[in-house]
Design an enzyme around this catalytic site. Sequence first.
Site, short mmCIF file in Angstrom:
data_model
loop_
_atom_site.label_atom_id
_atom_site.label_comp_id
_atom_site.label_asym_id
_atom_site.label_seq_id
_atom_site.Cartn_x
_atom_site.Cartn_y
_atom_site.Cartn_z
N ILE A 24 -4.43 -8.48 -2.87
CA ILE A 24 -3.40 -8.96 -3.79
C ILE A 24 -2.13 -9.41 -3.05
O ILE A 24 -1.34 -10.19 -3.59
CB ILE A 24 -3.09 -7.86 -4.83
N ASN A 74 -7.55 0.96 7.89
CA ASN A 74 -6.39 1.85 8.01
C ASN A 74 -6.84 3.23 7.53
O ASN A 74 -7.35 3.36 6.41
CB ASN A 74 -5.23 1.34 7.16
N GLY A 78 -1.02 4.04 7.86
CA GLY A 78 -0.45 3.50 6.62
C GLY A 78 -1.44 3.27 5.51
O GLY A 78 -1.23 2.41 4.66
N HIS A 95 -11.80 0.91 2.62
CA HIS A 95 -11.89 -0.55 2.55
C HIS A 95 -11.67 -1.13 3.93
O HIS A 95 -10.80 -0.68 4.68
CB HIS A 95 -10.85 -1.12 1.57
N HIS A 126 -10.33 -4.30 5.84
CA HIS A 126 -9.57 -5.55 5.71
C HIS A 126 -10.25 -6.59 6.62
O HIS A 126 -10.44 -6.32 7.81
CB HIS A 126 -8.14 -5.38 6.22
P1 5GP Z 1 -4.31 0.05 2.92
O1 5GP Z 1 -2.82 0.06 3.12
O2 5GP Z 1 -4.76 1.27 2.14
O3 5GP Z 1 -5.10 -0.17 4.18
O4 5GP Z 1 -4.61 -1.25 2.08
C1 5GP Z 1 -4.55 -1.31 0.70
C2 5GP Z 1 -4.56 -2.79 0.36
O5 5GP Z 1 -4.87 -2.92 -1.00
C3 5GP Z 1 -3.21 -3.47 0.59
O6 5GP Z 1 -3.37 -4.53 1.52
C4 5GP Z 1 -2.82 -3.97 -0.81
O7 5GP Z 1 -2.19 -5.23 -0.79
C5 5GP Z 1 -4.15 -4.01 -1.53
N1 5GP Z 1 -4.05 -3.77 -2.96
C6 5GP Z 1 -3.32 -2.81 -3.59
N2 5GP Z 1 -3.51 -2.87 -4.92
C7 5GP Z 1 -4.37 -3.91 -5.13
C8 5GP Z 1 -4.94 -4.48 -6.32
O8 5GP Z 1 -4.70 -4.04 -7.46
N3 5GP Z 1 -5.77 -5.55 -6.16
C9 5GP Z 1 -6.08 -6.05 -4.93
N4 5GP Z 1 -6.90 -7.10 -4.90
N5 5GP Z 1 -5.56 -5.54 -3.79
C10 5GP Z 1 -4.72 -4.49 -3.90
#
Ligand code: 5GP
Length: 114
Positions: free
Chosen positions: A31, A87, A93, A100, A102
């Site tokens: 997002i 991550n 972070g 997931h 990236h």
């Molecule tokens: P993290 O910081 O846990 O590695 O990554 C979480 C990711 O999820 C972030 O890059 C953030 O932008 C993405 N994200 C958070 N909420 C949503 C959502 O509701 N939809 C989508 N498509 N991505 C999300």
Amino acid sequence: MTDCLFCKIVAKEIPATIVYENDSTLAFRDINPQAPTHVLVVPREHHANARALAEADGGLADEVLKTAHTVAELDGVADSGYRVVFNTGPDAGQTVFHVHAHVLGGRSLTWPPG
Ligand code: 5GP
Ligand code: ZN
């Protein structure tokens, strides 16, 4: 998990731009993209982080990596180059506790990451 954002995306209760899906994984656009290609690959099954995914049965970690590469092919960055990032934990972070990958590409990525 009833209270997990990415479980809700897997269940299609929350909309996402889905790039690819198969029996075990789902790939959708982040997002808040940090590169022209920024796709998140999740296992359908809930696992909190990379450690839990590594311990999961049935080759699920393989499936996530294979889907990451499929996404790179579909987005046309498989040859130009892409980065796959998990991550994991506070220093990295991690903010969403459904594992997931990236998949980032489409521009020259700096190293080391911040
Ligand atoms: P993290 O910081 O846990 O590695 O990554 C979480 C990711 O999820 C972030 O890059 C953030 O932008 C993405 N994200 C958070 N909420 C949503 C959502 O509701 N939809 C989508 N498509 N991505 C999300
Ligand atoms: Zn979940």
